[in-house]
Structure formats: C-alpha cells, structure tokens
Design an enzyme around this catalytic site. Sequence first.
Site, PDB file in Angstrom:
ATOM      1  CE  LYS A   1      52.664  45.214  46.002  1.00 23.28           C
ATOM      2  NZ  LYS A   1      53.917  45.853  46.199  1.00 23.28           N
TER       3      LYS A   1
ATOM      4  NE  ARG B   1      56.484  53.804  39.368  1.00 24.99           N
ATOM      5  CZ  ARG B   1      57.798  53.692  39.940  1.00 24.99           C
ATOM      6  NH1 ARG B   1      58.770  53.815  39.255  1.00 24.99           N
ATOM      7  NH2 ARG B   1      57.989  53.300  41.189  1.00 24.99           N
TER       8      ARG B   1
END
Length: 484
Positions: free
Chosen positions: A268, A342
């Site tokens: 990130k 996920r």
Amino acid sequence: MKYSANLTALLQTDTVLVAVFEDGSLSPSAQQFDGQGEVSALLKSGDISGKIGEIATFRRQNQRIIVVGAGKPNDINERQFKQITQKAFQAVKPTSAQTLANALTEVQINGRDLYWNIRFGLETIAAESYIFDEFKSKKADPVKLRNVIFHADDKQAQLAVQHGSAIALGVKLARDIANCPPNVCNPNYLAAQAKKLEKQTALLTTAVLGEKEMAELGMHAYLGVSQGSKNEAQLSVMTYKNHPDPHAKPIVLVGKGLTFDAGGISLKPSADMDEMKYDMCGAASIFGVMNALVELQLPLNVIGVMAGCENLPDGNAYRPGDILTTMNGLTVEVLNTDAEGRLVLCDTLTYVERFEPECVVDVATLTGACVVALGQHNSGLISTNDELAEQLFRASQQTQDKAWRLPLSDEYQEQLKSPFADLANIGGRWGGAITAGAFLSNFTKQYRWAHLDIAGTAWLQGANKGATGRPVSLLTQFLINQCQ
C-alpha cells in the site's frame, strides 16, 4: 457510567437537561423549572432562541438546569435529535455534575417512540463520553458524571436502558480493540479477548484454531495471506448458547480480523498506512456484539468468529501470480495481494458450514470501492437472500447504523474469471465492492448469507480519528429482532 430511567430524579440530581423550542414553547419539564419564569426569561432575553443545539444554563437552589434548544416542535428527525443530545452532553462534560436527569425524553422525534428516544440518547451519550488514552503517559481528565437518569418510567423505558446499555458497552469494547496499535493487537490478542469473554459467563465458550489446525482443514487461502507475518493466524470461535431449544440452528457472525494490512507484496502507499490497523474492525465488531449478547442474555444460539491474520511483505509472503487452493476446493489466482480479506473470509465462510447455520453474516473492511460508492455514512450490504437482506436493512434503519444494499447478479462473476484457476481474487476496476461480494458468494452455497462492507464506516479520520464501533448496534438489533 450507569444509566437508568425513572420519574423521581428530576428534583434529586445535581444537573437537569430540559428542552425549549423555536416557537417559544417549553417541554413539560422546562415548564416545571419555570416556576419563577427562569426559563421564559432566557427566551425573552435572547440567551436562547430554541434553535437546535443552543445551550443556556441557570441554577435553581442546588441544581444546575441546562436548557437545550430542540428546534421546531413535532418536526425533529433522528439526525437533529443526535445533534441536540451531543450539544447537551458537551455542556455537561466540563462541569462537576455527577448525576444527570435527562428530560430530553420529552422531545418528540418523527416516526420514533419513547423507547427509541431513550436508547438512541443513551448510545449517543456513551459515544460522546468515550476516551481512549491507554497509551498516553498523561491521561485525559475523566468525565465526572456517574449516573444518567432518563425522565421516563414504563416497561419500554426500562427495556431501552437495558438494550442501550448493552449495545453501548459492545460498541466501546469494539472501539477499544480497534484503536489498539498493531504491535499490541495482533491475532493472538484477538484470541485472548475471546478467551477472556468466555470466563465471564457460562453462556459462551471459546475455541481457537491455530495455523496447524487450519492447515489440516485445508484453509490454504487464509494461510497464504498469513505467510509473510511472524505472528501466527488465529481463528477465534465464540459459541453462545441460550436458545430454549438446544438444537436450534445458530446464527453465525464472521468478522474479518486483519490486525494489520500492509498490502503484502502489492504494498500500500505509505500515506495513511497506519490506519490499516483498522482492517480488523469487522472482528472487533463481532466481539462487541458477543459482549452485548452476554449482557442481554438473548434466547438465541449465536456463533461469533474472528478471523485474525496479518498481511505483510516478506521473503515468505504470498505473491501476485500464486494460485491458492481454498478449503472448499476452488482454486484462486492471486492478482493482487492487497485483496487479501476475501481470501481469509472465503475459507472462514467454508469453515462455518459445519455449524449448519440458520444464516451467516460476515462483516469486513473489505473494499475501498465501497467507500467510493457509498461514502462514510452507509455500510455496503450484499446478500444472496432477500429476506435476510431485508432483516439487516430494517435493523440498520431502526438503529441509524445505516446500510445500503448493493446488487449481486451473475454478470459480476464474469469479472472474476482466471485463465489459470477457478477464480481470480480481483475483478478489475469497476464495481469493486460488488465483485468482492460476488467472490465471497462462491463459498456460501450451503446457507443464507449476507455481507456487510464497513470500509467506509468502521473508523473516522481527521480531528475525531478513531474506530466507530459500527456495526455493533445494527447487528445487535438484528439479533434482538430475531427474538420478537
């Protein structure tokens, strides 16, 4: 802080909240304290006009009377009532008040009853009094207020206090855990909190699965995310049993618990990366709900699961291009290691099949796309079952812990196709919140399922930076509704 409701405290507390309105009218309690025209004088002098959130104060004998502007009578919505309560409590906080009689119960809110007024007022006061200074060397001055008594005394008032107190505690605990720094709050810390809760009640037991147990179960997507961290992944399973029928199917709540998400190899940007300690707010909210359940002793069977994990770059971290085999046998090509939530959730959602659940609701700070779509006021709601979706939406409207349903149709599965595996872990640029939900839906075929994406609602930025505790209120209301 303790909360209660009765009609006898108005003349017994050291501080009282009463309402006046823009048309110059006084609430019944304001009239009671206007025996010598004190409240009317404030209106006549212009010290207060009745506009929402205005404050004026006077003393009567040994009591501090705080007069609060409540806007137009019979034309007050939920947001305005929250502002009224916030301003009123902000006026109380710096004083020496220890006992408060809250007669804002007399303010009529459009479409809401006394129960809602008291419960929402209580939760608002609890949120306004929240302090997190565990890691500061100089602690904040504690709020002196010890008792808040709502001016009402019927069964609905008592129920509102009971429900509101339990939910407020659950929200506080969720915020406390989420606000902890990631060098303290790791997957093992989440598991320790679950074990601590087990010791407080005979209604709840906790089991914790480590990486060895997960590997034996074939949870390789979950474990793939954890490869880059020295902190072992932990799956904490809290089982609450209080249904009259011990064989009743449980409601299962699953929380994403990424105690820090650096993005892995798909690192990130450094700006605001500190906020990725909040990637476990889903798990924190499940812990808060389970605490509220214990307080309320609702006649339900509920299983709360915190999927603890870290996603860090390392020589052993999983890579873009890796193909992982999930617990249910589907293979997933990793196109972006920062779409890790996920992968943790898909194996957890498969794991909970063993409980033969009545329904499953997962909660996750899953996608930035959801923040783009809905902003920071509504959580995203996705479901394969219309009835379950409607139940969650209704709970969100009841509590003002708002959610909005997003579509889920077969077309979105097309975006998840991979030339090398059964699924890709991302679906391209468009509809990212929906394709994330579509991905998860492949692992929920055995039960009714809903997903709450709280990426935009789990924490605040700026001057009020910190976890919100959402959606503890929504989910607890959902459970309360199952008992009615």
